[in-house]
Every structure is written in C-alpha cells, then in structure tokens.
Design a protein around this motif. Structure first.
Motif, mmCIF file in Angstrom:
data_model
loop_
_atom_site.group_PDB
_atom_site.id
_atom_site.type_symbol
_atom_site.label_atom_id
_atom_site.label_comp_id
_atom_site.label_asym_id
_atom_site.label_seq_id
_atom_site.Cartn_x
_atom_site.Cartn_y
_atom_site.Cartn_z
ATOM 1 N N LEU A 57 45.827 103.737 41.605
ATOM 2 C CA LEU A 57 46.581 102.944 42.576
ATOM 3 C C LEU A 57 46.627 101.466 42.186
ATOM 4 N N MET A 58 45.795 101.065 41.207
ATOM 5 C CA MET A 58 45.830 99.687 40.712
ATOM 6 C C MET A 58 46.870 99.518 39.613
ATOM 7 N N PHE A 59 47.259 100.603 38.963
ATOM 8 C CA PHE A 59 48.220 100.501 37.862
ATOM 9 C C PHE A 59 49.581 99.958 38.315
ATOM 10 N N LEU A 96 50.072 81.402 37.419
ATOM 11 C CA LEU A 96 50.524 82.006 38.666
ATOM 12 C C LEU A 96 50.349 83.521 38.630
ATOM 13 N N LEU A 97 50.614 84.124 37.472
ATOM 14 C CA LEU A 97 50.489 85.576 37.359
ATOM 15 C C LEU A 97 49.044 86.030 37.570
ATOM 16 N N VAL A 98 48.095 85.295 37.016
ATOM 17 C CA VAL A 98 46.685 85.650 37.203
ATOM 18 C C VAL A 98 46.307 85.519 38.677
ATOM 19 N N CYS A 99 46.768 84.436 39.297
ATOM 20 C CA CYS A 99 46.484 84.230 40.720
ATOM 21 C C CYS A 99 47.065 85.368 41.546
ATOM 22 N N LEU A 100 48.320 85.748 41.265
ATOM 23 C CA LEU A 100 48.952 86.862 41.985
ATOM 24 C C LEU A 100 48.214 88.177 41.723
ATOM 25 N N ALA A 101 47.772 88.378 40.481
ATOM 26 C CA ALA A 101 47.057 89.615 40.133
ATOM 27 C C ALA A 101 45.795 89.770 40.971
ATOM 28 N N PHE A 102 45.052 88.705 41.122
ATOM 29 C CA PHE A 102 43.816 88.788 41.906
ATOM 30 C C PHE A 102 44.101 88.960 43.397
ATOM 31 N N LEU A 103 45.158 88.294 43.889
ATOM 32 C CA LEU A 103 45.495 88.449 45.309
ATOM 33 C C LEU A 103 45.892 89.890 45.625
ATOM 34 N N ILE A 104 46.723 90.484 44.752
ATOM 35 C CA ILE A 104 47.146 91.871 44.980
ATOM 36 C C ILE A 104 45.976 92.820 44.780
ATOM 37 N N LEU A 153 51.994 97.012 36.685
ATOM 38 C CA LEU A 153 53.427 97.163 36.402
ATOM 39 C C LEU A 153 54.233 96.114 37.151
ATOM 40 N N LEU A 154 53.870 95.842 38.418
ATOM 41 C CA LEU A 154 54.571 94.828 39.206
ATOM 42 C C LEU A 154 54.431 93.448 38.564
ATOM 43 N N LEU A 155 53.217 93.139 38.095
ATOM 44 C CA LEU A 155 53.011 91.849 37.426
ATOM 45 C C LEU A 155 53.830 91.742 36.154
ATOM 46 N N ALA A 156 53.931 92.868 35.426
ATOM 47 C CA ALA A 156 54.756 92.868 34.209
ATOM 48 C C ALA A 156 56.219 92.606 34.545
ATOM 49 N N VAL A 157 56.703 93.217 35.619
ATOM 50 C CA VAL A 157 58.096 93.006 36.047
ATOM 51 C C VAL A 157 58.315 91.551 36.444
#
Length: 582
Positions: free
Chosen positions: A33-35, A279-287, A39-43
């Motif tokens: 469920l983390m994958f 920003l991507l790292v920050c978003l990754a940790f929040l999600i 994928l969302l971060l890659a998009v």
C-alpha cells in the motif's frame, strides 16, 4: 521457530506454518500500500519537471505510469487474496482442528478430571475460549505482527531517504507501545476478573436450566431471578471497568501516534523552508506518515484482545496438559474374572472413598454390591471399568492389570446400565443401536423386545423412528431405563455392570426385565449395585460396603442368617414392604 510457535500458540505444524505465512503476507500487503505513494511521487516529479522545462509529457511516459499503476493494483489484489486465505481460511481450519483435538483430549481424560471441573467451565472452554482464539488469530495477531514488520521495513526506507524526517515521523511509535505495554499488568488483571464473572453468569444460567423443575416446584423463581440479576449486574459492572481500563491506554497510544503527523508536518516545513530537503521528499514523508499510522492504530485498538488471548490459551493448555489414561490396545484375557486386591481410592485428598477393598467377581456369577449410600458401591463399579484409576492396589481382569489397558479397548468388554440414563436427541432405534453400531434393525428390535420396550414404542406415532428429545425428555423415567437396558442386551458383552438398573421401573416391568436379564447374564461376569432385596437375593455373592470398607461378604443365604448389616437391611425392607397408609 515453527515448534516454538506450535507450543506457545497451541497450533499444529501446518497451523504454525500458515500463521507465519499470514504474518508475512500481512506485512507485504501493508508495504504494497506504500508503493502507490512512490508512483504518485514519480508522477508529480514528472509533471513538475515538464512544467519547469516547458516540455510536454510524452504519451509513452503516461502509458508506463498507467501500466505500473495497473501492475500495482493487480499485485495488491493478489497479495490481499493470499493474505485472506492464510489469515482467515487457514485460521478457521485450524480452529476446527483445535476443537477436535480438545474433544479428543476430553474423551481420553479420566472421570476424575470432570469431577474437579464444572460443566460450565468446559462449555465455555470449548465454545467461548475457542471462538475468542479463532477471532484473535484471524483478526488480531497476524495484523499486529505484520504491521510491526511492515513498520520496521518502512522505517528503514524512510531513514535511507532522510534520517531527520524519519525520526520526526517514527519517534511516536515506541512511545505509543510503551504506554500500552506499561498498562498490560492492569489490563490482564481486569481481563481475568471479567472472564471469571462471565463464567459465573453462565454457571447461574446453567444451574437454573438444569433445576427448573425443582425451582418451580418449591416456588423459588424469585430467589433464582434475583441471584441471576445480581450476577449479571456484577458482570456488567466488571465489563465496563475492564473496557475503561483498556480504553484509556489504547486511546492515549493512538493520540500519541497522531502527534507524529504534526511533528512530520512541522519538521518537514522547517527543513523545506531552509532548503535542506526538496518538496518531493517533504511530500513523501507527509503521505507516508498518513499511511504508516493507520494499521498501527488498528492494531493498538485490538492490543487488549491480543493480551487476553494468552488467558484463553492458558485455559485450553490446562486441559491439553491433563494426563490421559493410556494403555495397551490389546485385551484378550483368558477369563473375565474381576479381582480387587487392596484397592484404595479417593476423589480428593480429604476423603477416602474406598480403603483396602479386596474381592473377586467370578465369570458366570453375579456379585452384588450393597450397603448404605456413600459406602463406595458405585465407585467400586466405576473403578472396575477404569473410569478412574485406583490410588493404590490392583484391579485385574482375567489376571491382567486394567490400568495397563487403554480405556476404550477395555470398555469393549463391558455393557453398563447406570441409574442415571443418558440418551441422545435421536430416534429410539438410534439410541438402542448405540450398543452395537453395526446391528441390523431386527437385532435392535429383538433387544428392545427383551427389554420390554415394545409396549410403549408401538404406541408412539413413529414407532422406533420416533425422536425422543434431548436426553429422552419425551419419555418417562422407566421408558428411558428400558432403552438403556436394551442397549446392554444388544451389546452382549462378557461383563455386565448394573447400577440400580431397575430402580425406575414398576414392579411388573421390573419382574419382566429381570427375567430378560437372566438370559443376558448367562456365563457373564456381573456386578450389580442395588438396594432392593429382591434384586440381590439370587446373587451368587454379596459384598457389603460401608464407609469405603467391606464389612460383610458371602452368599445371600449365609449373610441373612448372620447378625450383620445385610440381615438388618433385609428386615427393614420387609417392614417397609408391609407399610400402608393409616
């Protein structure tokens, strides 16, 4: 590892292997469920890159992401399907096996075990404890261990991504579990008390159902109702206190976990604003934080149930660890003489029921056990069939020590008629055929005729196919007794034990059945327990038991001429038979 899990959780080898697979699949399901987050971060990264450079997103890239999404969806579905099979279906199969093993264990235990245990305790163990454990293995334990494994894996990945943000996200997890485990002793104490008061309600209900006739006959309905209401109220209060004691640390732990989201947001904002992370790292940790805590919150909610699982397993282990009666599966004695040699027995350490009892019941003879109530007659008969094992002394069958014979093998040589008849909720034909399962219908009817069952069976609407209700509730006491005697006649075993077999019969039927039994008893070893003089007067040998000791022994004609208990008993019965209303 599998052997340790087997012993700790009372599982079969297959059940332990399935449990380990269920934990692993649960962990993989949580990780899968983390994958989609990746994928969302890659998009997002692709879209940001396209917007920054001003170049369009190629159709090929869109198709790749779409294909990855579809692949993740299929993988997640397959993992969930496999996890469901190993977590739920395997648990239900293991639960079935656990109940069968428990029933098999109970079948092999000596009757002394049932004398120490209340029927309600065993009912709760088979129904309640097994059901709780089944739910625990299907809904709680795999999810707890699987969530812990997936959390460790996710935590390692987060530390690799950025150790500062990982600490901000994960520091609450050990603190939350520390709060909960610090309350374990108190939770366990209230859980045990809660189980005890619930069992008290079950015992009260069972007692009321079993004694309903006496309750109504003596107008004690209000007293019993008040007792049941008081017991139920206590159970309710204890359940509320238990829920409160459990709910406070669970809720506190869940609140602590939610603090992790706040620290992740605050620390991520600080690091992003200072340019230390993208920003991507920050978003990754929040999600990731939003997904990381959900399975843990669910597990914390059920942690109290996980703690209680150990209490329920402990009760089943007590039954599983009880020593069973074992012995040889071969029993071929040359004769069927039963000999007691200095046999002593007690149900507990406080009171000795039999003390240094010695006698021989010869094949082809009738030995009658008589004496006052509580003298040890029924105990001696049950010891002869190895329902219990003697504390000291030896009981032999044809010279073979019966303590070395497996009980079911030994009981193939016995036909037993107890005073308290037990019937099953089936037809009359089925209940009589219990004496010989491969008997034909005609053999069953012949045994029934010998036991004088025809008289009432033919009057029933469906004859031998009539359903008789739970424990023969639709029959009278005498009719139930005659069915029990028909079983013994059908079995035609070389040893006959009759414990007040004709006590529920009227004089006419008693005489008829005694005549039928005389054919059954030919060349058999017969032990009769009776109080009526007419039942034992034709016995070959009489054993008089009083306070667990043999006080008289000999032929009836011999004992009735001596100044002893048997002569006194005969005189009192003759006096009673001549009694009439004034």
């Amino acid at each position: 590892m599998i052997q340790m899990i087997q012993k700790k959780l009372m599982l079969t080898r297959k059940g332990a292997a399935d449990f380990m697979q269920a934990v692993l699949l649960t962990a993989l399901t949580n990780i899968s469920l983390m994958f989609p987050v990746g994928l969302l971060l890659a998009v997002i990264r692709t879209i940001i890159g396209a917007l920054t450079s001003g170049t369009p997103v190629f159709t090929r890239t869109i198709l790749i992401y779409t294909g990855c999404g579809a692949l993740l969806l299929c993988s997640t579905y397959l993992l969930h399907a496999a996890q469901y099979k190993k977590t739920y279906l395997s648990t239900y199969n293991e639960s079935e096996n656990r109940r069968i093993r428990l029933a098999e264990q109970l079948r092999r235990l000596p009757l002394s075990f049932f004398g120490r245990k209340d029927l309600s305790d065993l009912t709760v163990a088979i129904m309640g404890d097994c059901s709780f454990i089944e739910q625990s293995f299907s809904h709680y334990l795999p999810q707890l261990f699987g969530s812990l494994i997936s959390t460790v894996f996710t935590g390692i990945c987060l530390f690799i991504l950025d150790w500062r943000m990982a600490i901000a996200s994960l520091w609450v997890i050990p603190l939350a579990f520390l709060v909960l485990f610090a309350s374990k002793v108190l939770i366990d104490r209230f859980a045990v008390k809660n189980m005890r008061v619930k069992r008290a309600v079950t015992e009260c209900l069972q007692e009321e159902l079993e004694t309903i006739r006496e309750i109504q006959a003596y107008n004690r309905i209000q007293d019993i109702t008040d007792k049941l209401r008081s017991t139920a109220d206590e159970a309710e209060r204890t359940a509320i206190r238990t829920e409160l004691i459990t709910g406070i640390p669970v809720t506190a732990s869940q609140m602590i976990l939610r603090i992790g989201i706040a620290t992740t947001v605050l620390w991520g904002t600080k690091l992003y604003s200072s340019g230390d992370i993208s920003l991507l790292v920050c978003l990754a940790f929040l999600i990731a934080a939003s997904r990381l805590y959900d399975p843990l919150c669910t597990c914390l909610m059920h942690t109290a149930a996980v703690f209680n699982t150990n209490q329920h397993l402990h009760k089943l282990k007590e039954i599983a660890d009880e020593p069973v009666q074992t012995g040889s599966t071969q029993c071929a004695p040359k004769t069927f003489d039963i000999e007691f040699a200095d046999v002593s027995f007690s149900y507990d350490e406080k009171e000795t029921v039999l003390q240094n009892v010695s006698f021989t019941a010869k094949q082809g003879t009738v030995t009658a056990l008589v004496g006052p109530s509580g003298g040890g007659k029924s105990t001696a008969a049950r010891l002869a069939a190895r329902f219990w094992d003697a504390d000291s002394g030896v009981i032999t069958l044809g010279g073979i020590d019966i303590s070395g014979i497996e009980p079911e093998t030994l009981l193939m040589q016995y036909a037993i008629v107890f005073q308290d008849v037990t019937l099953f909720n089936g037809t009359i034909m089925e209940n009589i055929r219990l004496g010989k399962l491969n008997a034909s219908d005609e053999e069953v009817r012949a045994a029934a005729r010998a036991a004088h069952c025809d008289q009432f069976v033919n009057a029933l609407p469906d004859g031998y196919d009539t359903l008789i209700g739970e424990n023969g509730s639709r029959l009278s006491g005498g009719e139930r007794q005659r069915i029990s005697i028909a079983r013994a006649i059908l079995k035609d075993a070389p040893i006959i034990l009759l414990d007040e077999a004709t006590a529920s019969l009227d004089v006419e039927n008693e005489s008829a059945i005694q005549s039928a039994l005389s054919h059954l008893l030919y060349n058999k070893t017969v032990l009769i327990i009776a109080h009526r003089l007419r039942t034992v007067i034709n016995a070959d040998q009489i054993i008089v038991l009083k306070d667990g000791r043999i006080i008289e022994q000999g032929a009836p004609a011999q004992l009735i001429t001596q100044e002893g208990y048997f002569k006194q008993m005969a005189a009192l019965q003759l006096q009673t038979d001549s009694w009439s209303l004034p």
